[in-house]
Each structure stands twice: as structure tokens, then as C-alpha cells.
Design an enzyme around this catalytic site. Structure first.
Site, PDB file in Angstrom:
ATOM      1  N   PHE A  37       0.958  -1.196   0.001  1.00 32.81           N
ATOM      2  CA  PHE A  37       0.127  -0.086   0.031  1.00 32.81           C
ATOM      3  C   PHE A  37       0.976   1.145   0.109  1.00 32.81           C
ATOM      4  CE2 PHE A  37      -2.542   3.327   1.812  1.00 32.81           C
ATOM      5  CZ  PHE A  37      -3.785   2.997   1.407  1.00 32.81           C
ATOM      6  N   ASP A  38       1.989   1.324   0.922  1.00 33.32           N
ATOM      7  CA  ASP A  38       2.748   2.451   1.118  1.00 33.32           C
ATOM      8  C   ASP A  38       3.593   2.727  -0.360  1.00 33.32           C
ATOM      9  OD1 ASP A  38       1.738   2.971   3.557  1.00 33.32           O
ATOM     10  OD2 ASP A  38       3.318   1.708   4.636  1.00 33.32           O
ATOM     11  N   SER A  85      -2.283  12.495   9.453  1.00 29.94           N
ATOM     12  CA  SER A  85      -1.394  11.133   9.471  1.00 29.94           C
ATOM     13  C   SER A  85      -0.020  11.631   9.399  1.00 29.94           C
ATOM     14  CB  SER A  85      -2.009  10.359   8.602  1.00 29.94           C
ATOM     15  OG  SER A  85      -1.148  10.244   7.470  1.00 29.94           O
ATOM     16  N   LEU A  86       0.938  10.732   9.175  1.00 33.16           N
ATOM     17  CA  LEU A  86       2.604  10.895   9.181  1.00 33.16           C
ATOM     18  C   LEU A  86       3.046  10.574   7.907  1.00 33.16           C
ATOM     19  CD1 LEU A  86       3.259   9.443  12.717  1.00 33.16           C
ATOM     20  CD2 LEU A  86       3.522  11.748  12.077  1.00 33.16           C
ATOM     21  N   ASP A 119       0.767   0.413  16.636  1.00 34.83           N
ATOM     22  CA  ASP A 119      -0.023  -0.230  15.417  1.00 34.83           C
ATOM     23  C   ASP A 119      -1.374  -0.409  16.068  1.00 34.83           C
ATOM     24  OD1 ASP A 119      -0.738  -0.821  13.004  1.00 34.83           O
ATOM     25  OD2 ASP A 119       0.568  -2.689  12.974  1.00 34.83           O
ATOM     26  N   ARG A 138     -10.345   8.952  14.098  1.00 37.76           N
ATOM     27  CA  ARG A 138      -9.775   9.940  13.285  1.00 37.76           C
ATOM     28  C   ARG A 138     -10.952  10.377  12.264  1.00 37.76           C
ATOM     29  NH1 ARG A 138      -4.762   9.888  11.212  1.00 37.76           N
ATOM     30  NH2 ARG A 138      -4.277   7.699  11.723  1.00 37.76           N
ATOM     31  N   GLU A 175      -3.253   6.005  20.268  1.00 39.88           N
ATOM     32  CA  GLU A 175      -3.589   4.978  19.761  1.00 39.88           C
ATOM     33  C   GLU A 175      -4.361   3.722  20.521  1.00 39.88           C
ATOM     34  OE1 GLU A 175      -2.263   5.693  16.579  1.00 39.88           O
ATOM     35  OE2 GLU A 175      -2.425   3.612  15.735  1.00 39.88           O
ATOM     36  N   LYS A 291      10.249  12.862  15.848  1.00 42.61           N
ATOM     37  CA  LYS A 291       9.656  14.078  16.084  1.00 42.61           C
ATOM     38  C   LYS A 291      10.582  15.408  16.432  1.00 42.61           C
ATOM     39  CE  LYS A 291       5.148  12.208  17.567  1.00 42.61           C
ATOM     40  NZ  LYS A 291       4.425  12.004  18.628  1.00 42.61           N
ATOM     41  N   LYS A 315       8.911   2.918   8.974  1.00 42.34           N
ATOM     42  CA  LYS A 315       8.270   1.729   9.257  1.00 42.34           C
ATOM     43  C   LYS A 315       9.114   0.353   9.136  1.00 42.34           C
ATOM     44  CE  LYS A 315       3.688   1.774   8.086  1.00 42.34           C
ATOM     45  NZ  LYS A 315       2.535   1.844   7.412  1.00 42.34           N
ATOM     46  N   CYS A 412     -17.849 -35.708   2.203  1.00 38.89           N
ATOM     47  CA  CYS A 412     -18.918 -36.503   1.874  1.00 38.89           C
ATOM     48  C   CYS A 412     -19.297 -36.419   0.422  1.00 38.89           C
ATOM     49  CB  CYS A 412     -20.168 -36.198   2.794  1.00 38.89           C
ATOM     50  SG  CYS A 412     -20.598 -34.613   2.425  1.00 38.89           S
TER      51      CYS A 412
HETATM   52  S1  IVH Z   1       2.111  11.666  16.458  1.00 40.96           S
HETATM   53  C1  IVH Z   1      -0.107  14.825  13.290  1.00 40.96           C
HETATM   54  N1  IVH Z   1       3.376   9.552  17.485  1.00 40.96           N
HETATM   55  O1  IVH Z   1       0.663   6.846  12.967  1.00 40.96           O
HETATM   56  C2  IVH Z   1       0.224  13.579  13.482  1.00 40.96           C
HETATM   57  N2  IVH Z   1       1.529   9.096  15.814  1.00 40.96           N
HETATM   58  O2  IVH Z   1       0.782   6.482  10.119  1.00 40.96           O
HETATM   59  C3  IVH Z   1       0.588  13.196  15.106  1.00 40.96           C
HETATM   60  N3  IVH Z   1       0.860   6.769  15.509  1.00 40.96           N
HETATM   61  O3  IVH Z   1      -1.807   9.094  12.174  1.00 40.96           O
HETATM   62  C4  IVH Z   1       0.818  11.912  15.146  1.00 40.96           C
HETATM   63  N4  IVH Z   1       2.328   5.926  16.973  1.00 40.96           N
HETATM   64  O4  IVH Z   1      -2.174   7.408  14.207  1.00 40.96           O
HETATM   65  C5  IVH Z   1       2.378   9.826  16.515  1.00 40.96           C
HETATM   66  N5  IVH Z   1       4.248   7.837  18.560  1.00 40.96           N
HETATM   67  C6  IVH Z   1       3.367   8.459  17.713  1.00 40.96           C
HETATM   68  C7  IVH Z   1       2.415   7.328  16.896  1.00 40.96           C
HETATM   69  C8  IVH Z   1       1.562   7.744  15.955  1.00 40.96           C
HETATM   70  C9  IVH Z   1       1.575   5.584  15.912  1.00 40.96           C
HETATM   71  C10 IVH Z   1      -0.113   6.716  14.341  1.00 40.96           C
HETATM   72  C11 IVH Z   1      -1.099   7.956  14.387  1.00 40.96           C
HETATM   73  C12 IVH Z   1      -0.604   8.486  13.203  1.00 40.96           C
HETATM   74  C13 IVH Z   1      -0.310   7.153  12.119  1.00 40.96           C
HETATM   75  C14 IVH Z   1       0.467   7.463  11.157  1.00 40.96           C
END
Ligand code: IVH
Length: 696
Positions: A37-38, A85-86, A119, A138, A175, A291, A315, A412
Site C-alpha cells: 500500500f505504502d 497522518s504522518l 500499530d 480519526r 492509539e 519528531k 516503518k 462427503c
Molecule cells: S504523532 C499529526 N506519534 O501513526 C500526527 N503518531 O501512520 C501526529 N502513530 O496518524 C501523530 N504511533 O495514528 C504519532 N508515537 C506516535 C505514533 C503515531 C502511532 C499513528 C498515528 C498516525 C499514524 C500515521
């Protein structure tokens, strides 16, 4: 690539990704791997960049995948801050590029917060005055489903904050996860009920969060971890300090697994550490999130339409192995469903030898384009159940043919059938197919059903000797007949008869589960048993009555309804009743059956109460009332809790239906408030988020 080809490919990718995004987020049943998918999403991004003339605001590259459930299930509410999302990658060099971009773009020195990428399914919590006020999924990032009632049943999420210094109102996101242990237990139960299995803990978590029955949610063993404070109103200069404060208020934050890194080398060490050690965690993770830690710098970098510029997700690729198929078995289950199972050359995957994997059904085999002898990729869904995710076409033997899905039952010989809308083929010979007969007997005697001391080989022998065909035959067995079984002596015969006798004490809900009605797993059996109270009430229930049970949909209701209309089943129930099995719930279990104070009164409930909505429904029904979902001229009362739906209030006012508070409702019952508590915040008229008193 020329323009025309690019346009075609872009259109194809958009529709393919749309379709698979729906399978992933809405149906909780993905058919392609995350990696696939990605990768396709990245291909689409690249093409859109190269051919900006085909850009479109609805492209999946511009929107976050939507989990929003169609229709009526949940109240939809807008997010105060879009839930993005990220941006993600599978390559370390792209993480390096992210770090470089950040250093170039930022004027000051900064650090990285490196954390686990959990996850599960994303959740947004709002705390107001220290109390959990709302929980939204979401959704499509702009509007989410209000799942507050369910989230209140997840033990790690505090209803009330502890400590001090929290803002009057703030949002925190994270999550909802299903630990592997809960996932295995849930799928075991579903397997026993021949309900479709969840592909992985993430799908199980998001499916559970969308249940209509908060009671069942609390049984699913969900946990929560929080990692992002979008409201930004927590007084801390860095993200990690803000999370540390949140933790001090009792919120579940996995601070212990966060590391502040200062260089790309440290980030890589963190990634490498968790690539190995994440397998020791009791819950699923699929990567690392990096981050920028300083809040001011996060603000400086800002967001794209889809994701923050201050974070990136690295990932982990799901572990895969490639191995040839040796043969395919077609297994018949106790309800007659035929499942193709591949026997493969044994191969090591995440530390275990895998030699069998499910091919799910004929459609899945078609989609994978399986040929005999194919080398296939095997993955562990959520690292647990092996699943065939693809075929290595370059290794296909010349002249290899597609396996032919049998047209008759492999046991059968009865021609298989497939009902409309069903993915599985079935053997319809339910009363004559030996595998189904033995499967039903084994299910009936199982630990979670009647718990009768008797394993597969005993059942096989009893079957071969023509001693049992249906569960009721067990109760007709005589002491002397048991000596026909190989190796059985006085002691074994006595023990078996004792366990049969003991099984008569099995509660009705387990008896109902033991009957093996398709799609009726342990929890559905419990809900249905408590709802109807007896087998007679259940047998006489209409489809509409069955659909009134929370989380019972058309498929389950249809299966129960049809089961009771098969004459052999009616005979079986009578024989089991005559043998002394419990065919109704104990008074104790249905303690709520208390009065007929609400006899014939139809009540619609709206909002939150001091007890769960589910318990409130039970309370209405156990006092003779009827719980209905929408306000009409026939509605007796609209019972309004905290934050009732404005639509319902308006409709009730329009139709002159009396609106009552939780306290007023209890006053209608003989015993008053059954929980002994007053509703939270005193009467409806006192609290801050209550209905205007003028409504009453
Ligand atoms: S921060 C603005 N931190 O992964 C978005 N997200 O694939 C800030 N996720 O949408 C999200 N672990 O649902 C953040 N340590 C983490 C996370 C995390 C899982 C999820 C989250 C995000 C998705 C992206």
C-alpha cells in the site's frame, strides 16, 4: 513515461488505493500488505509531482484514510484540529533527508523525540475540567465518530485526571491497541464460532472500538497509549515535557520508551534497537516516529495538507519469507464452510517454523493468482497468524496450472454451494457430512461450551461405533456402552458420566454457544441469552426482535432465525431440554428483571448516563419498557442524559413527547436509582453540559 500512460496509471492508482484504504480503515479487513500500500502511495505521489496537471484535491495522497463508518452507527463530530497522518518511509536515507531538511530549515539548535509507532487505531480525547469529555476516531481527519461510550470502557484511560496544572480543556491523541494476548483470545473465540477472524491486532482494535456494545468493548482487552497534544496549551517548552506532564495527570503515556536524540546516529541506534526488541513488547508496533521535540520549532515547520513537517515515521517491513506450496487442503468446518489451506515447504519466520497458511477462500486464491507449486510470500498478520500475501511469479514452473477449487465436499462428496454475498463455499449436507457432525460434537463438548471430558479421538470412536450423532445422544449414553470404546474401563466411564452430569449446570448462555449456531460466538451467545432470557423466547423471536440486540446485525440475526426454523434443530433442543440442560437464564443472571413499571412504554434514550447506555437499555427492558432508537409519535419518553442529541430533543419537542432526566426516570421505577449513585454532576439541570431547563 508519456502523459497518457501517466494519466492512466494515476487514475488506476487512485482507485486502487481508495478501494484498499476502505478495506483497511472501514472494513478492517485489508487484502494487501502495508508495504504494498505504502509503495503504491509513494508511486502516486511521485507521478503527481512529475505531472502536476493531473493533480486533484481528492487524490488519496492529499487526504488521510477515512475510518468513518457509513450510516447511523455513531454521532459524527468535527475535529477541533484536523487529525492528520504522518509521512512514512521504509528507508533510513529518507530519515536522514528529513533530519537534513529540519537542520537547514530551523534557525535554532533542536532535539528529536524518538518514539514507538504504535500499530492500533488513532483516538482523540478531550478532557474538560479534568474529566474525559469526548473521544473521537480519526474519521476522515475532519469529522470523526464519537466513540466516547466505548472509550469509557477501556481501563487504562482515566475518566478523571489526577494531580494539578492541567488546562481547563485540552486534547490529547494516541492509539487504541489490542495486545497480542487479547488478540489471540478473541480470534480463538471467533474461530470456535466460525466467525471471520481479524487479520491482525490493529484491525481487531479498530473493529472493537466501533462496536455498538460498550459491555463487549470492555471484554476485548484494549489498551491505550497517548503521544500527541494538538491543542498545544500545555505549559511545556518541549513535546516530551508536555507528555511527561500528561503522564503525571494519570494519562497513559509510554514515556519509558521515548528517547531524546541529538544526531542521526542516535536515531539509527534507536531504530536498530527496536527493530529487534519490539518483538518482546506485548502489543504491536510497526515502526519508529521521529519528531522535532521543541514546540516552538514544530510550530515554525507547520503542516502540509496531510501531515506535519516536524515528524516522520520510519516503518519496519513486516517479516516475510518465500517458500513453495507443496499441496492445498480443503478443510471442512463444523458449519460446512470450506477453507483452502496451503501446505508449504517449512520456513523460518519471526522465530517460528511455518508450514501451513490459510488461503482464506476461493476469491482470495483468485486475487493472489495462485498456481500449483508457486513460491509464495508468507507474512505473519500482526506478527501472529501466517498469511500468504503474494506470489513470486518469476519462480512459477512452466505449465503450472491453477488449483481447481473443489465443486463437491472433500469429505462427503455433496456438491458445494455458495450463498449470495458470501465469500465461502459450503457443504450443505449438515446432517450427513461426517466432518460437520464430528465438528459439532467437538464444539459442544469444548471447554468454553459444555466442558465435557471428551477429546477428538473419543468423539471419532463414538462416531465410528454409531453411538453419537448429535449432542443430545451424549446424554443417552449408558455406562455399559462406554466399554465399547478402546481402553475405557470403569474409571474412565465414571469420569465421563460425571462430567456429563456436571454439564447440566452449565449456564444457558454457554448452552446456547454450545449449540454451534453459525456466527454465534461466546459473546454473541451471552448477549442474546441475556436479552431473550430463554430458548423459547429466542426461538420465537422475529428478525426485528433479533436485530434489537446490540451488535447483532443482519447476518447473525438471519443465522439464528434460520437455525430455529430447521425441524431437526427443534427436535435437538427438545431432547437437550429433556436431558436437563438449562434452557433459560438463572434469576440471578437476569436480576434486573424486576418490575412491570414501564409495561408497554416506549423509551428513547439519548446522551450519556451515570450507568452505561447498555445498562440503561437493560434497565428499561427489565422493567417492562421497550427501548426504541428513534423518537416518533409512539414514544412515551425521551430519556435525556448528559449531552443528548439535539435532533432527538427537537423531534420530541415537535411531537410533544415528554423529555425526562435520568433522575426523573429512576423515580418511575419501584426501587428508585438501582446503582444507588446519583447521576454525575447531580441532576441534569445542575451540570455545565446539560440540557437547558426550559426544555422540561
Ligand atoms: S504523532 C499529526 N506519534 O501513526 C500526527 N503518531 O501512520 C501526529 N502513530 O496518524 C501523530 N504511533 O495514528 C504519532 N508515537 C506516535 C505514533 C503515531 C502511532 C499513528 C498515528 C498516525 C499514524 C500515521
Amino acid at each position: 513515461m508519456d502523459r497518457l500512460k501517466a494519466k492512466e496509471r494515476i487514475e488506476y492508482l487512485r482507485s486502487f488505493l481508495e478501494e484498499n484504504s476502505r478495506k483497511y480503515y472501514v472494513e478492517n479487513a485489508p487484502v494487501i500488505s502495508d508495504y504494498e500500500f505504502d509503495t503504491l502511495m509513494h508511486e502516486l505521489e511521485d507521478l503527481e509531482r512529475a505531472f502536476p496537471e493531473f493533480d486533484s484535491p481528492d487524490s488519496p495522497t492529499r487526504r488521510v484514510g477515512s475510518d468513518i463508518s457509513a450510516g447511523k452507527d455513531f454521532v459524527k463530530r468535527p475535529h477541533k484540529y484536523p487529525m492528520l497522518s504522518l509521512s512514512n518511509t521504509y528507508s533510513i536515507s529518507e530519515v536522514e533527508e528529513f533530519a537534513e531538511r529540519a537542520s537547514k530549515g530551523l534557525s535554532e539548535a533542536f532535539t528529536y523525540s524518538c518514539e514507538l509507532k504504535y500499530d492500533g487505531t488513532a483516538i482523540c480525547l478531550t478532557y474538560r475540567d479534568g474529566k474525559l469529555f469526548r473521544a473521537l476516531t480519526r474519521g476522515d481527519g475532519v469529522v470523526g465518530d464519537d466513540v466516547t461510550a466505548n472509550v469509557l470502557r477501556i481501563p487504562s484511560i482515566p475518566h478523571t485526571l489526577t494531580g494539578s496544572g492541567f488546562p481547563e480543556e485540552f486534547e490529547i491523541r494516541g492509539e487504541i491497541l489490542m495486545p497480542y494476548e487479547s488478540f489471540d483470545r478473541l480470534n480463538e473465540e471467533r474461530e470456535a464460532a466460525e466467525e471471520p477472524l481479524f487479520a491482525n491486532p490493529r484491525n481487531a482494535a479498530s473493529g472493537s472500538l466501533k462496536l455498538q456494545n460498550p459491555e463487549e468493548v470492555s471484554r476485548r482487552g484494549l489498551i491505550c497509549t497517548l503521544y500527541h497534544i494538538p491543542s498545544g496549551n500545555i505549559d511545556a517548552p518541549t513535546h516530551v515535557e508536555a507528555l511527561t506532564l500528561a503522564k503525571s495527570w494519570g494519562l497513559p503515556v509510554g514515556i519509558e520508551n521515548i528517547r531524546i536524540c541529538r544526531s542521526i546516529g542516535e536515531i539509527e541506534d534507536f531504530i536498530n534497537h527496536w527493530d529487534v526488541h519490539r518483538k518482546e513488547l506485548p502489543y504491536p508496533t510497526d515502526g519508529i516516529v521521529i519528531k522535532i521535540n521543541e514546540m516552538a520549532l514544530q510550530r515554525e515547520l507547520g503542516y502540509t495538507a496531510k501531515s506535519p513537517r516536524w515528524a516522520v515515521a520510519y516503518k519496519f517491513k513486516a517479516e516475510q519469507a518465500c517458500t513453495p506450496i507443496l499441496s492445498i487442503d480443503y478443510q471442512v468446518g463444523r458449519t460446512g464452510a470450506v477453507t483452502p489451506v496451503a501446505n508449504m515447504e517449512p520456513v523460518l519466520l519471526s522465530g517460528t517454523m511455518v508450514k501451513r497458511a490459510t488461503l482464506v477462500n476461493a476469491d482470495q486464491m483468485e486475487m493472489l493468482d495462485i498456481h500449483e507449486g508457486d513460491w509464495v510470500y508468507v507474512e505473519k498478520g500482526g506478527e501472529i497468524i501466517p498469511k500468504i500475501t503474494g506470489v513470486e511469479e518469476s519462480k512459477r514452473l512452466p505449465g503450472a496450472v491453477k488449483p481447481v477449487f473443489p465443486s463437491v465436499c472433500p469429505d462427503c462428496g455433496t456438491p458445494l454451494v455458495k450463498a449470495d454475498g458470501e465469500a465461502k463455499w459450503f457443504c450443505p449436507n449438515s446432517s450427513g457430512c461426517p466432518t460437520q457432525i464430528k465438528g459439532r460434537l467437538l464444539h459442544f463438548t469444548g471447554r468454553k461450551a459444555m466442558n465435557i471430558l471428551c477429546g477428538e479421538s473419543t468423539i471419532q470412536q463414538m462416531y465410528d461405533l454409531d453411538l453419537v450423532r448429535t449432542p443430545a445422544d451424549f446424554y443417552d449414553l449408558r455406562y455399559d456402552q462406554l466399554f465399547l470404546l478402546e481402553g475405557w474401563k470403569e474409571k474412565s466411564a465414571r469420569r465421563f458420566l460425571d462430567s456429563l452430569k456436571q454439564s447440566l449446570d452449565t449456564p444457558f448462555e454457554k448452552v446456547l454457544f454450545a449449540l454451534g449456531i453459525r456466527f454465534v460466538g461466546e459473546s454473541t451467545a451471552r448477549d442474546v441469552a441475556l436479552h431473550f432470557g430463554s430458548i423459547d423466547a429466542l426461538a420465537n423471536a422475529s428478525m426485528e426482535d433479533l436485530l434489537a440486540v446490540p451488535d447483532v446485525g443482519d447476518v447473525v440475526a438471519g443465522s439464528i432465525y434460520n437455525w430455529f426454523r430447521i425441524p431437526e434443530n427443534a427436535v435437538e433442543v427438545q431432547r437437550l431440554r429433556a436431558a436437563g440442560l438449562r434452557m433459560s437464564v438463572d434469576e440471578g443472571e437476569r436480576a434486573e428483571d424486576v418490575s412491570d413499571a414501564l409495561e408497554g412504554v416506549s423509551i428513547v434514550i439519548s446522551g450519556n448516563f451515570s450507568i452505561s447506555r447498555d445498562d440503561m437499555k437493560k434497565l428499561i427492558e427489565s422493567n417492562g419498557g421497550k427501548n426504541s432508537s428513534s423518537v416518533s409519535g409512539k414514544t412515551g419518553y425521551l430519556l435525556a442524559g448528559e449531552k443528548p442529541g439535539p435532533e432527538k430533543i427537537r423531534k420530541a419537542e415537535q411531537l410533544g413527547v415528554k423529555i425526562i432526566s435520568e433522575e426523573q426516570f429512576y423515580a418511575l421505577l419501584p426501587g428508585g436509582n438501582p446503582s444507588g449513585n446519583s447521576s454525575e454532576g447531580g441532576s441534569l439541570f445542575g451540570g455545565m453540559d446539560t440540557v437547558e431547563p426550559t426544555l422540561f
